[in-house]
Design an enzyme around this catalytic site. Structure first.
Site, PDB file in Angstrom:
ATOM      1  N   LYS A 185      52.593  52.183  45.588  1.00  0.00           N
ATOM      2  CA  LYS A 185      52.225  50.896  46.136  1.00  0.00           C
ATOM      3  C   LYS A 185      52.323  49.623  44.933  1.00  0.00           C
ATOM      4  O   LYS A 185      51.392  49.806  44.402  1.00  0.00           O
ATOM      5  CB  LYS A 185      50.990  50.930  46.708  1.00  0.00           C
ATOM      6  CG  LYS A 185      50.812  49.705  47.822  1.00  0.00           C
ATOM      7  CD  LYS A 185      51.211  48.344  47.805  1.00  0.00           C
ATOM      8  CE  LYS A 185      49.953  47.616  47.111  1.00  0.00           C
ATOM      9  NZ  LYS A 185      50.095  46.190  46.781  1.00  0.00           N
ATOM     10  N   GLU A 260      43.085  52.133  34.780  1.00  0.00           N
ATOM     11  CA  GLU A 260      43.100  51.186  33.518  1.00  0.00           C
ATOM     12  C   GLU A 260      43.166  49.664  33.858  1.00  0.00           C
ATOM     13  O   GLU A 260      43.720  49.022  34.727  1.00  0.00           O
ATOM     14  CB  GLU A 260      44.592  51.389  32.913  1.00  0.00           C
ATOM     15  CG  GLU A 260      44.939  51.119  31.530  1.00  0.00           C
ATOM     16  CD  GLU A 260      44.992  49.530  31.444  1.00  0.00           C
ATOM     17  OE1 GLU A 260      44.356  48.731  31.220  1.00  0.00           O
ATOM     18  OE2 GLU A 260      46.332  49.139  31.619  1.00  0.00           O
ATOM     19  N   CYS A 294      46.825  43.400  29.408  1.00  0.00           N
ATOM     20  CA  CYS A 294      45.444  43.798  29.354  1.00  0.00           C
ATOM     21  C   CYS A 294      44.816  44.206  27.990  1.00  0.00           C
ATOM     22  O   CYS A 294      43.887  43.529  27.784  1.00  0.00           O
ATOM     23  CB  CYS A 294      45.104  45.101  30.281  1.00  0.00           C
ATOM     24  SG  CYS A 294      46.338  46.441  29.523  1.00  0.00           S
ATOM     25  N   GLU A 392      37.933  37.750  31.770  1.00  0.00           N
ATOM     26  CA  GLU A 392      39.161  37.743  31.639  1.00  0.00           C
ATOM     27  C   GLU A 392      40.129  36.724  32.210  1.00  0.00           C
ATOM     28  O   GLU A 392      39.965  36.447  33.474  1.00  0.00           O
ATOM     29  CB  GLU A 392      39.615  39.101  32.081  1.00  0.00           C
ATOM     30  CG  GLU A 392      41.308  39.388  31.906  1.00  0.00           C
ATOM     31  CD  GLU A 392      41.590  40.851  32.255  1.00  0.00           C
ATOM     32  OE1 GLU A 392      42.261  41.560  31.436  1.00  0.00           O
ATOM     33  OE2 GLU A 392      41.162  41.263  33.259  1.00  0.00           O
TER      34      GLU A 392
END
Length: 498
Positions: A185, A260, A294, A392
Site C-alpha cells: 500500500k 521505522e 527521517c 518533526e
C-alpha cells in the site's frame, strides 16, 4: 525538450491496482487525483482501493504463498529477485524521472536512489544465500536439535511518500527473497514509482499473486490491510502517530510489526571539529531530499566557541543553495511533495517566529511561485523547549543552538521523544565514541554524513521505531524460526498411568 524535463509536462496515463498478476480498476471504480508538486497541476488519476481490493490482493498473495511461490526451489526464487534488480537498473533513468516528477525531489538525487534500489534486490538475494541459515545443537547421543527459518506468509508493506521507490524496494526485496508474498500500500501522494515497480515485477514474470499493489487512502486501504486476518506481517515507514495507530489496529490479531518512524536528529559539532567538512555534512543532511528525510539532522548543536563563525558560514551556504525545477540537474532543493505538507511546514516557520526564533531563509526564484517551495531555512536563537525543536517538521529547516560542554549537549540531544539518528563531529575520537554511545538513538555517525551500509541495522529507539531493517536483521522480521527436536535413540520417557 531535454531529458531532464518531466514526461512531456502533461498528464500521464491513469494508474490501476495490480492484483494477482493483472492491472485492474478498483472495486468501487473510485479514483483520486495525483498532483505535480512543481506546478500543482494534475498528473493523472489513481485507482482508489478499499477493503474489497485489499481482500482480493491478500487472497491472491495467500494462494501464491501456499502454491507455486511457496513450493519453488530457492535458486529459482532468487533468480526472480536478481531479475527484478536487473530490470530496475535497465529502466533506471525513466524511473528516476518519474520519481522527481511525482515527488519534487531533484533528479540528481533520485538517480542515486534508483541505483541503490537495484542493489537492494541483489543484496538480499545474496544475503539469503549466505546468511539465511539455522543452528544445530547436539545433546550427547540422544538428541539433535536444529532450527530452520521459514517465510511467514503475506507481508503487508505500507510505504511513505518521501523517496518512495527506494523505500519500497527496501521492503519488497527482503520480503520476496525470504519467500513471503507481498501486498504493497504505497503513499497516495507519490504513486507513480509504485506503479512502475509493479510493471517491472510483472515484466520479470513472477507467478500471479506473489506481488500486489493496492493504491488508496490510509484510512481505507491502509487500515484494511492492517486489520486483515491473513496478513501476519506489517512493515510501516512513516510518521510516529500513524505508526502508533497502526499498531493499535493490528494488536487484536497479534501481528508482527516493523516500524521505522519519525526523527528529530541532532548533529553535535565540537570546537575541534573540521568545520568545513562538518558544514558539508550539516547542510547535506538537512537540505538534501528537500529536507523530507527521517534521518535529517534537523537540530544542530554548536560549541559556543565556534558558533558565530559556523552560523555565518551556514547562512552563506543557505544563500547559495540552488532552489528550482526538480528536473534540472543543477537543482539542489526542489518543491515539497504536496500542498498540504507545504502548508504544514510553513506553519512551523510562523510558529518559530512566534516562539522567538530568527527565521533565516534562502531564495525561491519568482518563476517558481506555483510550486510547493520552502527554501532552506535556519531557525536561529532556538531554545530546547520550543515546539520547533521538539517536533518533526520534515522540511528543509534546521534549528540552531549552542552548548558549553559535553554533558550539557548530551542532555539536550536526548531531550526529545525521538531517537532515530545522530551525528557527532570532533577530532577527539575518544570523545566521539563516548558521545555517540551516550545519545539515545538507533544510529550514530561520527565525522560523517548519513552513509548507509546495507549490511548494518537501520532503525530507531524511543518514538522513532520498533525493529531493524537492513542486513540479516531483516530476517528477524520476514522469517519465523522453527526449532525441531529429533531423538537419536530410545531415550527415557516418564510413564504415567501405566
Amino acid at each position: 525538450m531535454t531529458q531532464f524535463q518531466a514526461p512531456s509536462q502533461k498528464k500521464l496515463k491513469d494508474i490501476s491496482l495490480y492484483i494477482n498478476g493483472e492491472f485492474v480498476k478498483s472495486n468501487s471504480q473510485e479514483t483520486f487525483e495525483n498532483i505535480n508538486p512543481f506546478t500543482n497541476e494534475p498528473i493523472n488519476h489513481i485507482a482508489a482501493g478499499d477493503a474489497a481490493d485489499i481482500d482480493a490482493a491478500v487472497a491472491a498473495a495467500k494462494r501464491a504463498f501456499h502454491g507455486e511461490w511457496g513450493k519453488m526451489k530457492l535458486d529459482e526464487r532468487l533468480d526472480y529477485v536478481y531479475k527484478i534488480g536487473d530490470l530496475i537498473e535497465e529502466h533506471s533513468e525513466e524511473i528516476a524521472v518519474l520519481e522527481s516528477y511525482d515527488t519534487g525531489l531533484p533528479i540528481s538525487q533520485t538517480r542515486k536512489m534508483i541505483a541503490r534500489s537495484a542493489k537492494n534486490f541483489r543484496f538480499y538475494a545474496e544475503m539469503v544465500k549466505s546468511h539465511l541459515y539455522g543452528e544445530a545443537y547436539q545433546v550427547d547421543d540422544e538428541f539433535i536439535n536444529y532450527s530452520v527459518r521459514k517465510p511467514v506468509g503475506v507481508a503487508g508493506l505500507i510505504t511513505p511518500w518521501n523517496a518512495p521507490f527506494m523505500l519500497e524496494t527496501w521492503k519488497i526485496a527482503p520480503a520476496l527473497a525470504t519467500g513471503n508474498t507481498v501486498v504493497l500500500k504505497p503513499a497516495e501522494w507519490s504513486p507513480l514509482s509504485a506503479n512502475r515497480i509493479a510493471e517491472v515485477i510483472n515484466e520479470a514474470g513472477l507467478p500471479d499473486g506473489v506481488f500486489n499493489v493496492v493504491h488508496g487512502y490510509g484510512e481505507t486501504a491502509g487500515a484494511a490491510l492492517v486489520r486483515h486476518p491473513d496478513v501476519p506481517l506489517i512493515s510501516f515507514t512513516g510518521e510516529t502517530t500513524t505508526g502508533s495507530e497502526i499498531m493499535k489496529n493490528g494488536a487484536d490479531a497479534l501481528k508482527q510489526f516493523s516500524m521505522e518512524l519519525g526523527g528529530k536528529s541532532p548533529i553535535i559539532i565540537f570546537d575541534d571539529a573540521d568545520v568545513e567538512r562538518a558544514l558539508d555534512a550539516c547542510t547535506w543532511g538537512v537540505f538534501s531530499f528537500n529536507g523530507e528525510r527521517c534521518t535529517a539532522n534537523s537540530r544542530v548543536y554548536l560549541h559556543e566557541d565556534i558558533a558565530d563563525d559556523f552560523i555565518k558560514k551556514l547562512k552563506e551556504r543557505v544563500d547559495r543553495i540552488r532552489v528550482g525545477d526538480p528536473m534540472d540537474p543543477n537543482t539542489q532543493v526542489g518543491p515539497l511533495v504536496h500542498r498540504n505538507h507545504y502548508d504544514n511546514v510553513k506553519g512551523y516557520l510562523e510558529l518559530a517566529e512566534q516562539e522567538g526564533c530568527e527565521v533565516y531563509s534562502g531564495h525561491v526564484p519568482a518563476e517558481h511561485s506555483r510550486g510547493n517551495f520552502v527554501p532552506p531555512t535556519l531557525l536561529l536563537n532556538a531554545d530546547q523547549h520550543m515546539r520547533v525543536v521538539q517536533e518533526e517538521i520534515f522540511g528543509p529547516v534546521i534549528a540552531v543552538m549552542t552548548f558549553k560542554d559535553e554533558d550539557e549537549v548530551i542532555e539536550k540531544a536526548n531531550d526529545v521523544r525521538y531517537g532515530l539518528a545522530g551525528y557527532v563531529w570532533t577530532k577527539d575520537m575518544q570523545r566521539g565514541h563516548r558521545v555517540a554511545q551516550a545519545i539515545d538513538a538507533g544510529m550514530l555517525w561520527v565525522n560523517s554524513q548519513n552513509v548507509r551500509d546495507l549490511r548494518t541495522p537501520f532503525g530507531g529507539s524511543k518514538h522513532s521505531g520498533i525493529g531493524r531493517e537492513g542486513g540479516f536483521y531483516a530476517f528477524e522480521f520476514y522469517t519465523e524460526t522453527q526449532i525441531i527436536h529429533v531423538a537419536m535413540k530410545d531415550h527415557y520417557i516418564p510413564q504415567l498411568g501405566k
